[in-house]
Motif scaffolding. Structure first.
Motif, PDB file in Angstrom:
ATOM      1  N   ILE A  49      -3.309   0.625   0.279  1.00 27.26           N
ATOM      2  CA  ILE A  49      -1.727   0.723  -0.114  1.00 27.26           C
ATOM      3  C   ILE A  49      -1.538   1.582  -1.379  1.00 27.26           C
ATOM      4  O   ILE A  49      -0.580   2.334  -1.516  1.00 27.26           O
ATOM      5  CB  ILE A  49      -1.204  -0.674   0.024  1.00 27.26           C
ATOM      6  CG1 ILE A  49      -1.527  -1.104   1.385  1.00 27.26           C
ATOM      7  CG2 ILE A  49       0.068  -0.499  -0.226  1.00 27.26           C
ATOM      8  CD1 ILE A  49      -0.924  -2.650   1.463  1.00 27.26           C
ATOM      9  N   LYS A  50      -2.543   1.126  -2.279  1.00 30.27           N
ATOM     10  CA  LYS A  50      -2.371   1.806  -3.755  1.00 30.27           C
ATOM     11  C   LYS A  50      -2.611   3.569  -3.453  1.00 30.27           C
ATOM     12  O   LYS A  50      -1.785   4.235  -4.216  1.00 30.27           O
ATOM     13  CB  LYS A  50      -3.416   1.298  -4.632  1.00 30.27           C
ATOM     14  CG  LYS A  50      -3.045  -0.074  -5.053  1.00 30.27           C
ATOM     15  CD  LYS A  50      -3.919  -0.444  -6.223  1.00 30.27           C
ATOM     16  CE  LYS A  50      -3.626  -2.050  -6.720  1.00 30.27           C
ATOM     17  NZ  LYS A  50      -4.835  -2.336  -7.655  1.00 30.27           N
ATOM     18  N   GLU A  51      -3.407   3.707  -2.708  1.00 30.86           N
ATOM     19  CA  GLU A  51      -3.616   5.309  -2.528  1.00 30.86           C
ATOM     20  C   GLU A  51      -2.468   5.689  -1.771  1.00 30.86           C
ATOM     21  O   GLU A  51      -1.967   6.984  -1.978  1.00 30.86           O
ATOM     22  CB  GLU A  51      -5.003   5.324  -1.426  1.00 30.86           C
ATOM     23  CG  GLU A  51      -6.200   5.312  -2.393  1.00 30.86           C
ATOM     24  CD  GLU A  51      -7.279   5.423  -1.243  1.00 30.86           C
ATOM     25  OE1 GLU A  51      -6.905   5.792  -0.085  1.00 30.86           O
ATOM     26  OE2 GLU A  51      -8.570   5.073  -1.666  1.00 30.86           O
ATOM     27  N   THR A  53      -0.981 -13.375  -0.896  1.00 27.88           N
ATOM     28  CA  THR A  53      -1.670 -13.899   0.285  1.00 27.88           C
ATOM     29  C   THR A  53      -3.191 -13.922  -0.116  1.00 27.88           C
ATOM     30  O   THR A  53      -3.733 -15.058   0.004  1.00 27.88           O
ATOM     31  CB  THR A  53      -1.627 -13.012   1.559  1.00 27.88           C
ATOM     32  OG1 THR A  53      -0.122 -13.144   1.867  1.00 27.88           O
ATOM     33  CG2 THR A  53      -2.232 -13.859   2.701  1.00 27.88           C
ATOM     34  N   LEU A  54      -3.702 -12.856  -0.555  1.00 27.66           N
ATOM     35  CA  LEU A  54      -5.433 -12.878  -0.996  1.00 27.66           C
ATOM     36  C   LEU A  54      -5.413 -13.888  -2.042  1.00 27.66           C
ATOM     37  O   LEU A  54      -6.533 -14.637  -1.885  1.00 27.66           O
ATOM     38  CB  LEU A  54      -5.616 -11.596  -1.301  1.00 27.66           C
ATOM     39  CG  LEU A  54      -5.531 -10.494  -0.461  1.00 27.66           C
ATOM     40  CD1 LEU A  54      -5.834  -8.943  -0.831  1.00 27.66           C
ATOM     41  CD2 LEU A  54      -6.533 -10.658   0.468  1.00 27.66           C
ATOM     42  N   LEU A  87       6.235   0.229   0.349  1.00 25.45           N
ATOM     43  CA  LEU A  87       4.788  -0.067   0.139  1.00 25.45           C
ATOM     44  C   LEU A  87       4.420  -1.053  -0.832  1.00 25.45           C
ATOM     45  O   LEU A  87       3.419  -2.003  -1.083  1.00 25.45           O
ATOM     46  CB  LEU A  87       4.142   1.274   0.033  1.00 25.45           C
ATOM     47  CG  LEU A  87       3.947   2.275   1.050  1.00 25.45           C
ATOM     48  CD1 LEU A  87       3.414   3.646   0.398  1.00 25.45           C
ATOM     49  CD2 LEU A  87       3.090   1.654   2.196  1.00 25.45           C
ATOM     50  N   GLU A  88       5.113  -1.034  -2.027  1.00 24.02           N
ATOM     51  CA  GLU A  88       4.983  -1.801  -3.093  1.00 24.02           C
ATOM     52  C   GLU A  88       5.370  -3.355  -2.701  1.00 24.02           C
ATOM     53  O   GLU A  88       4.682  -4.276  -3.122  1.00 24.02           O
ATOM     54  CB  GLU A  88       5.960  -1.474  -4.218  1.00 24.02           C
ATOM     55  CG  GLU A  88       5.596  -0.283  -4.929  1.00 24.02           C
ATOM     56  CD  GLU A  88       6.477   0.253  -6.145  1.00 24.02           C
ATOM     57  OE1 GLU A  88       5.924   0.919  -7.190  1.00 24.02           O
ATOM     58  OE2 GLU A  88       7.520  -0.388  -6.084  1.00 24.02           O
ATOM     59  N   THR A  89       6.279  -3.431  -1.734  1.00 19.35           N
ATOM     60  CA  THR A  89       6.758  -4.931  -1.521  1.00 19.35           C
ATOM     61  C   THR A  89       5.711  -5.339  -0.406  1.00 19.35           C
ATOM     62  O   THR A  89       5.145  -6.428  -0.703  1.00 19.35           O
ATOM     63  CB  THR A  89       7.910  -4.717  -0.588  1.00 19.35           C
ATOM     64  OG1 THR A  89       9.099  -4.346  -1.358  1.00 19.35           O
ATOM     65  CG2 THR A  89       8.505  -6.269  -0.100  1.00 19.35           C
ATOM     66  N   GLU A  90       5.234  -4.669   0.388  1.00 19.90           N
ATOM     67  CA  GLU A  90       3.943  -4.958   1.147  1.00 19.90           C
ATOM     68  C   GLU A  90       2.520  -5.222   0.215  1.00 19.90           C
ATOM     69  O   GLU A  90       1.779  -6.387   0.727  1.00 19.90           O
ATOM     70  CB  GLU A  90       3.576  -3.607   2.283  1.00 19.90           C
ATOM     71  CG  GLU A  90       2.479  -4.041   3.085  1.00 19.90           C
ATOM     72  CD  GLU A  90       2.207  -2.772   3.791  1.00 19.90           C
ATOM     73  OE1 GLU A  90       1.130  -2.781   4.665  1.00 19.90           O
ATOM     74  OE2 GLU A  90       3.032  -1.917   3.944  1.00 19.90           O
ATOM     75  N   LEU A  91       2.629  -4.459  -0.770  1.00 19.75           N
ATOM     76  CA  LEU A  91       1.265  -4.647  -1.638  1.00 19.75           C
ATOM     77  C   LEU A  91       1.430  -6.209  -2.375  1.00 19.75           C
ATOM     78  O   LEU A  91       0.520  -6.961  -2.344  1.00 19.75           O
ATOM     79  CB  LEU A  91       1.238  -3.508  -2.644  1.00 19.75           C
ATOM     80  CG  LEU A  91       0.232  -3.551  -3.507  1.00 19.75           C
ATOM     81  CD1 LEU A  91      -1.305  -3.639  -2.915  1.00 19.75           C
ATOM     82  CD2 LEU A  91       0.186  -2.491  -4.742  1.00 19.75           C
TER      83      LEU A  91
END
Length: 367
Positions: free
Chosen positions: A97-99, A80-81, A70-74
């Motif tokens: 994702i943080k949730e 990107t943003l 999840l952290e990698t995805e975040l």
């Protein structure tokens, strides 16, 4: 993470295991209790120091992987943003994702509790009154499952794999040490014991009880005090509690001066705030020898088989296997591994103690 000292699920498990391992009998100094005292430090260290970390490690392996993913995805999403001049804090996907990361950490605490509860349920179910009895059930239902190997006819009873031990085989001597500055040894011994002979039962209006041998003096041998008891038929109206009270008053009145402080030190319970160490052991001695009990022929094998049945039937359910949520299934497998790992180590301790008792019991037959 959960504070194990304030976690009721963990405390209940420890309380159950302390009862099974008889960790509140440290002062007893005879038979199996001597072996228990040698193992006590190892068992207590495992329960108090190793159990929780091992559960955490097993469960955290999968949770850590999930959080890292999840952290990698975040990180990728935030990068990107920013490249597109979008503030990450305004993105609903970032918040989600943080949730998920926070929820994964919370799930670990809940899963620890599930492991503690399952272990408590398993050992409390199979342990009853000092013996381990087969009590297989289907999904928490009252329906019991009988171990079956395909025989045409199967005769089964709860204690089929155990040796039956009569009280009269066991009650000759009870010895404990006090814990004060000057430890003393107090021994309860039978001067006379009238038991069933040739399967003849006590008369209908009589029942066998323990009573102080008040015509015999208390014998002092250095730091050891010997107290004589009788075990004989008495009127049913005479309760063991009344006899224990009479024994306590007699011993208290005749205690040698050197033993007064140690024997009468407080050993309170919630209901008996003023109970003394002597009263505690009088109760334990008479209660322990008022019931017949069993020794398992192969406790390690028995509990290992029952553990497998318990996990397959009550922990890893078909609904869990059929789920489309891969993360949930992986977490469930982690719980199973934790339960299996911890329970197997506890079973190993229990089997060592039971095997010792079995060898002692069988040794008499060879003499």
């Amino acid at each position: 993470m959960i504070n194990q000292n304030s976690n009721p699920k963990y405390n209940k498990l420890i309380s159950t295991l302390q009862e099974i391992f008889m960790l509140d009998h440290a002062e007893l100094d005879f038979g199996i209790y001597r072996i228990m005292n040698q193992k006590r430090k190892d068992i207590d260290h495992f329960l108090q120091k190793e159990l929780v970390p091992q559960v955490k490690i097993t469960l955290a392996e999968n949770v850590t992987k999930e959080i890292k993913t999840l952290e990698t995805e975040l990180e990728k999403l935030i990068k990107t943003l920013k490249e597109n001049d979008i503030e990450p804090d305004t993105s609903p996907k970032v918040s989600k994702i943080k949730e998920q990361i926070a929820q994964a950490a919370t799930n670990l605490d809940n899963e620890e509790n599930d492991v503690f509860s399952a272990l408590t349920k398993f050992f409390a179910r199979y342990y009853e009154g000092g013996d381990f009895v087969s009590k297989r059930r289907y999904k928490n239902d009252a329906t019991y499952a009988i171990p079956y190997n395909g025989e045409e006819v199967k005769l089964h009873w709860a204690n089929a794999d155990q040796y039956y031990i009569k009280t009269s085989e066991y009650f000759r001597k009870y010895q404990f040490k006090t814990k004060g500055n000057e430890p003393k040894t107090i021994v309860f011994e039978l001067s006379e014991a009238e038991t069933e002979q040739n399967n003849n039962k006590t008369a209908a209006d009589k029942v066998r009880r323990f009573a102080i041998a008040d015509d015999m003096p208390l014998i002092t041998e250095g730091d050891t005090l010997r107290i004589a008891f009788r075990y004989e038929p008495m009127d049913k109206k005479t309760t063991q509690n009344d006899l224990n009270t009479a024994a306590f008053e007699y011993i208290k009145a005749n205690l040698p001066t050197d033993f007064v402080t140690e024997a009468l030190t407080k050993a309170p319970t919630e209901k008996q705030k003023d109970r003394t160490l002597l009263e505690k052991h009088l109760t334990d001695y008479t209660a322990r020898n008022s019931f017949d009990y069993f020794i398992h022929k192969d406790l390690g094998k028995f509990l290992s088989q029952e553990l497998d049945f318990f996990i397959k039937n009550e922990v890893l359910l078909l609904d869990d296997i059929a789920t489309n949520d891969e993360k949930t299934f992986i977490r469930q497998l982690a719980k199973v591994r934790a339960i299996k790992s911890i329970a197997t180590k506890i079973i190993t301790f229990l089997a060592q103690l039971e095997d010792f008792q079995r060898r002692l019991w069988l040794k008499k037959k060879f003499v």
